[in-house]
Motif scaffolding. Structure first.
Motif, short mmCIF file in Angstrom:
data_model
loop_
_atom_site.label_atom_id
_atom_site.label_comp_id
_atom_site.label_asym_id
_atom_site.label_seq_id
_atom_site.Cartn_x
_atom_site.Cartn_y
_atom_site.Cartn_z
N GLU A 1 -75.76 15.64 146.93
CA GLU A 1 -76.68 14.64 147.45
C GLU A 1 -78.13 15.06 147.22
O GLU A 1 -78.98 14.24 146.84
CB GLU A 1 -76.43 14.42 148.94
CG GLU A 1 -77.20 13.26 149.52
CD GLU A 1 -76.74 12.85 150.90
OE1 GLU A 1 -77.30 11.88 151.45
OE2 GLU A 1 -75.80 13.49 151.44
N ILE A 2 -78.40 16.33 147.41
CA ILE A 2 -79.76 16.84 147.20
C ILE A 2 -80.14 16.78 145.73
O ILE A 2 -81.23 16.33 145.36
CB ILE A 2 -79.86 18.29 147.72
CG1 ILE A 2 -79.72 18.31 149.24
CG2 ILE A 2 -81.18 18.94 147.29
CD1 ILE A 2 -79.51 19.69 149.83
N HIS A 3 -79.23 17.21 144.86
CA HIS A 3 -79.55 17.22 143.43
C HIS A 3 -79.62 15.81 142.85
O HIS A 3 -80.38 15.57 141.90
CB HIS A 3 -78.55 18.08 142.68
CG HIS A 3 -78.81 19.55 142.83
ND1 HIS A 3 -79.76 20.21 142.07
CD2 HIS A 3 -78.29 20.48 143.66
CE1 HIS A 3 -79.80 21.48 142.42
NE2 HIS A 3 -78.91 21.67 143.40
N SER A 4 -78.87 14.89 143.40
CA SER A 4 -78.97 13.50 142.96
C SER A 4 -80.37 12.95 143.25
O SER A 4 -80.96 12.23 142.42
CB SER A 4 -77.91 12.64 143.65
OG SER A 4 -76.62 12.96 143.22
N ALA A 5 -80.90 13.29 144.42
CA ALA A 5 -82.26 12.88 144.75
C ALA A 5 -83.27 13.53 143.81
O ALA A 5 -84.22 12.88 143.35
CB ALA A 5 -82.58 13.26 146.20
N ALA A 6 -83.06 14.81 143.51
CA ALA A 6 -83.95 15.51 142.59
C ALA A 6 -83.92 14.90 141.19
O ALA A 6 -84.95 14.75 140.53
CB ALA A 6 -83.57 16.98 142.52
N LYS A 7 -82.72 14.53 140.75
CA LYS A 7 -82.58 13.89 139.44
C LYS A 7 -83.28 12.54 139.43
O LYS A 7 -84.00 12.20 138.47
CB LYS A 7 -81.10 13.71 139.12
CG LYS A 7 -80.82 13.03 137.79
CD LYS A 7 -79.31 12.85 137.59
CE LYS A 7 -79.01 12.13 136.29
NZ LYS A 7 -77.54 11.93 136.13
N GLU A 8 -83.08 11.76 140.49
CA GLU A 8 -83.71 10.44 140.59
C GLU A 8 -85.23 10.55 140.57
O GLU A 8 -85.92 9.72 139.97
CB GLU A 8 -83.26 9.75 141.87
CG GLU A 8 -83.81 8.35 142.05
CD GLU A 8 -83.33 7.69 143.33
OE1 GLU A 8 -83.95 6.67 143.73
OE2 GLU A 8 -82.35 8.17 143.93
#
Length: 250
Positions: A75-82
């Motif tokens: 969830e954290i890395h998805s936000a970072a990617k976005e």
């Protein structure tokens, strides 16, 4: 903008202190399971807020063993990617399951979430309590998924010191290089927690050691959020991260 944090460009999240290893060099000291973990929703909100205010270049998740709670990591890395943070790293010991199917599933989720570098903690200290075979399965899965992976060993005194731990670490690294892994610079063990308790004789009593992870309190470049949400005297479960940064004083 608070002048003490105006150069912020890195976010770190300690997902949990729960760990599958019991390492002599661990700076956190003795800790096992059941210590809780960082809420992925709260952490992701912090990522969105920070990226709206700062040019964040890198984000890292670690522990403990962060992949015990891989959903929060993703969830954290998805936000970072976005939010287009270029460097999205995770530090892991690679041991969270012995089942190949589950290992492959979690690695697939990491790739989908945007993790683009895995630092694998492998050395004499980790392998005292962590079996190498499931770690190899994990490393191969990461490599085959196209995520950059490198070995991130812990060195005692320095990487050239011929003590028994460093000698064993080199043997382990050689075994992992066979499957195509390269070595990062790794870390020099800091005398704190278990390291001071179990490895104290290797440190110079007359030398004043400085933690390599200490930030200049008057020029914060990286912030680190703990599993309970604490960061810079505030808590992301209670306050918006930008409010915490605005109120920060050294």
């Amino acid at each position: 903008m608070n002048p003490y944090v105006q150069h912020l460009d890195r976010i770190e999240f300690v997902i949990t202190l729960d760990c599958t290893g019991h390492c002599k060099h661990c700076s956190e000291g003795e800790h096992g399971m059941g210590g809780g973990y960082l809420d992925g929703d709260a952490a992701a909100r912090a990522v969105y807020s920070l990226c709206g205010q700062f040019q964040i270049d890198s984000l890292m998740t670690f522990g403990g063993e962060p992949l015990l709670y891989f959903e929060e990591v993703c969830e954290i890395h998805s936000a970072a990617k976005e939010m287009k943070i270029p460097k999205r790293q995770i530090i892991t010991n690679g041991f969270f399951s012995k089942e190949k199917e589950r290992i492959n599933h979690i690695v697939t989720k990491l790739a989908e979430s945007g993790v683009n570098q895995v630092l694998l903690s492998a050395d004499a200290f980790h392998q005292e309590t962590i079996p190498l075979e499931p770690v190899k399965l994990f490393a191969k899965a990461v490599r085959d998924m196209g995520i950059h992976i490198c070995l991130n060993p812990a060195w005692l005194v320095d990487n050239e010191e011929p003590n028994p731990y460093n000698i064993r670490t080199r043997e382990i690294l050689d075994e992992l290089r066979v499957i195509g892994l390269e070595e990062c610079s790794g870390n020099i063990i800091f005398p704190e927690g278990n390291a001071l308790k179990y490895l104290g004789k290797y440190f110079d009593e007359k030398k004043e050691y400085t933690s390599p992870y200490t930030e200049n309190p008057r020029d914060i470049r990286a912030i680190c959020v703990n599993p309970n949400g604490d960061v810079l005297g505030g808590n992301i479960y209670k306050n918006d991260i930008l409010e915490i940064l605005q109120n920060y004083t050294p």
